[in-house]
Design an enzyme around this catalytic site. Structure first.
Site, PDB file in Angstrom:
ATOM      1  N   THR A 126       0.817  -1.220   0.000  1.00  0.00           N
ATOM      2  CA  THR A 126       0.000   0.000   0.000  1.00  0.00           C
ATOM      3  C   THR A 126       0.849   1.268   0.000  1.00  0.00           C
ATOM      4  OG1 THR A 126      -1.653  -1.224   1.230  1.00  0.00           O
ATOM      5  CG2 THR A 126      -1.850   1.163   1.261  1.00  0.00           C
ATOM      6  N   PRO A 128       0.422   5.880  -0.677  1.00  0.00           N
ATOM      7  CA  PRO A 128      -0.585   6.954  -0.650  1.00  0.00           C
ATOM      8  C   PRO A 128      -1.510   6.935  -1.872  1.00  0.00           C
ATOM      9  CG  PRO A 128       1.530   7.817   0.048  1.00  0.00           C
ATOM     10  CD  PRO A 128       1.765   6.394  -0.363  1.00  0.00           C
ATOM     11  N   ASN A 129      -0.956   6.626  -3.062  1.00  0.00           N
ATOM     12  CA  ASN A 129      -1.790   6.610  -4.267  1.00  0.00           C
ATOM     13  C   ASN A 129      -2.087   5.199  -4.753  1.00  0.00           C
ATOM     14  OD1 ASN A 129      -2.215   9.387  -4.684  1.00  0.00           O
ATOM     15  ND2 ASN A 129      -0.119   9.586  -5.443  1.00  0.00           N
ATOM     16  N   ILE A 157       1.683  -0.248   7.076  1.00  0.00           N
ATOM     17  CA  ILE A 157       2.253  -1.594   6.948  1.00  0.00           C
ATOM     18  C   ILE A 157       2.205  -2.330   8.291  1.00  0.00           C
ATOM     19  CG2 ILE A 157       4.275  -2.948   6.270  1.00  0.00           C
ATOM     20  CD1 ILE A 157       2.718  -1.358   3.991  1.00  0.00           C
ATOM     21  N   THR A 158       1.421  -3.410   8.309  1.00  0.00           N
ATOM     22  CA  THR A 158       1.310  -4.238   9.508  1.00  0.00           C
ATOM     23  C   THR A 158       2.650  -4.913   9.789  1.00  0.00           C
ATOM     24  OG1 THR A 158      -0.996  -4.631   8.970  1.00  0.00           O
ATOM     25  CG2 THR A 158      -0.008  -6.135  10.563  1.00  0.00           C
ATOM     26  N   GLN A 336     -24.437  -4.385  22.682  1.00  0.00           N
ATOM     27  CA  GLN A 336     -25.829  -4.073  23.022  1.00  0.00           C
ATOM     28  C   GLN A 336     -26.282  -4.930  24.217  1.00  0.00           C
ATOM     29  OE1 GLN A 336     -27.117  -1.619  21.356  1.00  0.00           O
ATOM     30  NE2 GLN A 336     -29.145  -1.617  22.311  1.00  0.00           N
ATOM     31  N   GLU A 363      -6.462  -5.598   3.647  1.00  0.00           N
ATOM     32  CA  GLU A 363      -6.309  -6.705   2.690  1.00  0.00           C
ATOM     33  C   GLU A 363      -7.437  -6.709   1.659  1.00  0.00           C
ATOM     34  OE1 GLU A 363      -4.465 -10.341   3.578  1.00  0.00           O
ATOM     35  OE2 GLU A 363      -3.458  -9.525   5.322  1.00  0.00           O
TER      36      GLU A 363
END
Ligand code: CAA
Length: 636
Positions: A126, A128-129, A157-158, A336, A363
């Site tokens: 991943t 920015p673009n 980034i994981t 709830q 993902e």
């Protein structure tokens, strides 16, 4: 499919559940609160062999099937969603592509320590673009002798920073779209490879998520994964498997929330009976359990298909989409059932509610999962630049802040400062007037902002002087306000901070992370001053100076004048500086370091006059950044 887990699966589940209850659950609240990585627990998982669970024994793995791996992620996520994704990102994203596409040498060098738990893996796709449109990758890798030179950035980034081994995607052949992307194995610690700050996330806070920054990183040729141009397919195939992991993570989080809510419903009494006896609550429990069972079947069947080497991309996407969608529903119902108590910090359902959300996003967002599923059912329908259709066509690139003039001054700091001041005055900025330095950012007509490039606190005086000379308020990037605390927190600019929509934004020592740029995208004019020519802010500014702040700012302060300013009249929003339709002359880019020769600027250090076309440069002229020869430049 006759679905049934085996005795071995259930034994593994029991083993991991026991570990998770003993080692992770008691610290899950603390990890969440402190944004803390569970280092010891991950080491332990390594020793247990879990980090190499689905890989062959000969490479140090446990040789278990994909369903075992899904069960492991599910059981960890059942007590802590962050720990679940640490395993998923390590196995599916950081390790699997090396196992599946690596050479024997790469496997011996990288796969073995990843399987034995000596090393942690991560995946850098991943940007920015390039989020949903993963083919929009802009990071570049240029072959130079025995190495590729890697430049660019990866975001969100994981395992970023915690991992030792990264599978990174970069463009090796520009302008041909996804077929020009290649994959590389990159090691932490290589020169030029650094990390951004930890992201402060809503959920999965025990997992580390950081930006990866590549500044002329030398990647040995032998670290190319697969062949040149195969990167996009490697990424897509990796994500197919990764989606099983995320689906299992979503299932685990939802299972944890369900179990907590069920126990609470049996114990909490209202109207003289446990609330589980109320139909309104018991129906919720029935629905929750049914959804969990559906999700589990989808996940395990996708895992079974993968294990059997059958096509499984669509089934993995279905599992990820469904499990994450229902995880939100189940966590919502659990909250709830808990009522007000569940809304309190420290309650696991409160954390699980926050942890669940990301599973519908990463993902591949669930919208992208639908694109993937539909393309399996309908076939690919090509439309230019649309997700799931024509990704092989390069998109028209516009920076995060929109179309900007990008007039960059380089060379002598005094001359650069003079040229910048003249350009701003010519555009109509009046530096005889000003606003107080503490004007709220959202109301300010001008802001002088500092990033981490400002260095020590004593240098802030330069920013104060520049703000005075420019008649501007003072702002900063997030780390400067939050970590360095040079300015109050309400003065940081960015997507999560204050938005600047005024006329002039002068960014000093700010690299230009996407979050920051989103906070200034509506500024009329953006000025960047930074010593790194490759900083993303330069692609998002109207004017820039490449140079050291300590050298440039004193001259700029002198140019704009430190005399007292008249109070500025009410702001009139200015137009952006016009963007030249096309460069006056073609640009040339160094294939070594990415430096761009701009004929309009020439190369004053080498006595090349402004306006000199590339073709007229002396034959012995070399790249001012990396000394690469002239013939190593390519037309951009
Ligand atoms: N396996 C192998 N190859 C594949 C493939 C797959 N599953 N899917 C597509 N390809 C190939 C296609 O066959 C095509 O090759 P040809 O031209 O030779 O036929 C090529 O890749 C391009 O395919 P498309 O034209 O379909 O590509 P596209 O650009 O239109 O995009 C997309 C497809 C599905 C939208 C893709 O961009 C995508 O998956 N986007 C989401 C990205 C994503 O999931 N990011 C997650 C980041 S990691 C993360 O989140 C980790 C974390 O934090 C935990």
């Amino acid at each position: 499919m006759l679905f049934q887990t085996t005795k071995a699966h259930e034994e593994l589940r029991a083993q991991i559940r026991e570990f998770a209850e003993r080692e992770v659950k008691p610290i899950a609240f603390k990890l969440d609160q402190n944004n803390e990585f569970p280092t010891e627990a991950v080491k332990e998982l390594g020793k247990m062999g879990i980090l190499g669970l689905p890989f062959p024994v000969e490479y140090g793995g446990m040789g278990k099937d994909i369903m075992s791996y899904a069960i492991a992620v599910e059981e960890l996520a059942r007590v802590d969603g962050g720990t679940g994704v640490i395993l998923s990102a390590h196995v599916s994203l950081g390790t699997w592509p090396i196992f599946n596409f690596g050479t024997e040498e790469q496997k011996q060098k990288y796969l073995v320590p990843l399987c034995t738990g000596e090393k942690i893996g991560a995946f850098g796709l991943t940007e920015p673009n390039a989020g949903s449109d993963a083919g929009g990758t802009e990071t570049t890798a240029v072959l130079e002798g025995d190495h590729y030179i890697l430049n660019g950035e990866k975001i969100f980034i994981t395992n970023g920073g915690e991992a030792d081994t990264y599978v990174v995607f970069a463009v090796t052949t520009p302008d041909i779209g996804t077929k020009g992307i290649s994959a590389f194995i990159v090691e932490k610690g290589w020169e030029g490879f650094t990390f951004g700050d930890h992201y402060d996330k809503m959920g999965i806070r025990s997992s580390a998520t950081r930006q990866l920054l590549f500044d002329n990183v030398k990647v040995p040729k032998e670290n190319l994964l697969g062949k040149e141009g195969m990167g996009f397919k490697i990424a897509m195939a990796t994500l197919d498997g990764g989606r099983i992991g995320i689906a299992a993570q979503a299932l685990g989080i939802a299972q944890g929330a369900y179990e907590s809510a069920l126990a609470y419903a049996k114990e909490r009494e209202q109207f003289g009976m446990p609330i589980a006896g109320q139909q309104a609550v018991s129906f919720k429990i029935a629905d929750m359990a049914t959804k969990l069972r559906c999700a589990r079947f989808l996940i395990y069947s996708a895992a079974e298909l993968k294990e059997a080497h059958e096509p499984y991309g669509m089934e993995a996407a279905m599992a990820k989409m469904y499990a994450s969608d229902i995880a939100l529903e189940v966590c919502n119902d659990a909250m709830q059932i808990f009522g007000g108590s569940g809304f309190m910090k420290g309650m696991d359902v409160e954390r699980m509610y926050r942890d669940a959300k990301i599973t519908t996003i990463y993902e591949g967002t669930n919208e992208i999962q639908r694109v993937v599923i539909a393309s399996h059912l309908i076939g690919r329908i090509k439309t230019a630049n649309s997700g799931g259709g024509g990704g092989s066509k390069p998109a028209q690139k516009v920076g995060i802040t929109g179309a900007r003039k990008k007039q960059i001054f380089k060379g002598d700091p005094k001359e650069c400062a003079a040229a910048l001041a003249a350009a701003l005055k010519a555009d109509g900025h009046d530096f005889s007037v000003g606003i107080p330095a503490d004007t709220p950012i959202v109301k300010a007509e001008r802001v002088v902002s500092m990033g981490k490039g400002i260095g020590d606190r004593e240098n802030v005086k330069l920013i104060e002087d520049l703000a005075k000379a420019a008649g501007a308020a003072i702002g900063s990037s997030r780390p400067v306000a939050e970590t360095l605390q040079y300015v109050p927190i309400e003065r940081y600019v960015g997507m999560s901070g204050q938005k600047f929509t005024g006329n002039l934004y002068i960014a000093c020592g700010i690299s230009g992370a996407i979050q920051h740029l989103k906070g200034i995208k509506d500024a009329s004019c953006i000025v960047a001053i930074n010593k790194h020519a490759g900083a993303p802010i330069f692609k998002n500014c109207d004017y820039g100076i490449v140079g050291d702040l300590m050298e440039v700012l004193p001259f700029l302060i002198e140019e704009l004048g430190l005399e007292d300013k008249q109070p500025a009249p009410p702001m009139v929003k200015m137009k952006r500086p016009p963007v030249p339709k096309a460069p006056m002359q073609p640009r040339y880019v160094c294939s070594g370091c990415g430096h761009e020769y701009i004929p309009e600027l020439g190369d004053p250090d080498a006595e090349v006059a402004p306006g000199t076309p590339f073709s007229k440069l002396p034959e012995d002229w070399v790249c001012p950044e990396c000394a690469e020869a002239k013939d190593q430049f390519i037309e951009a």
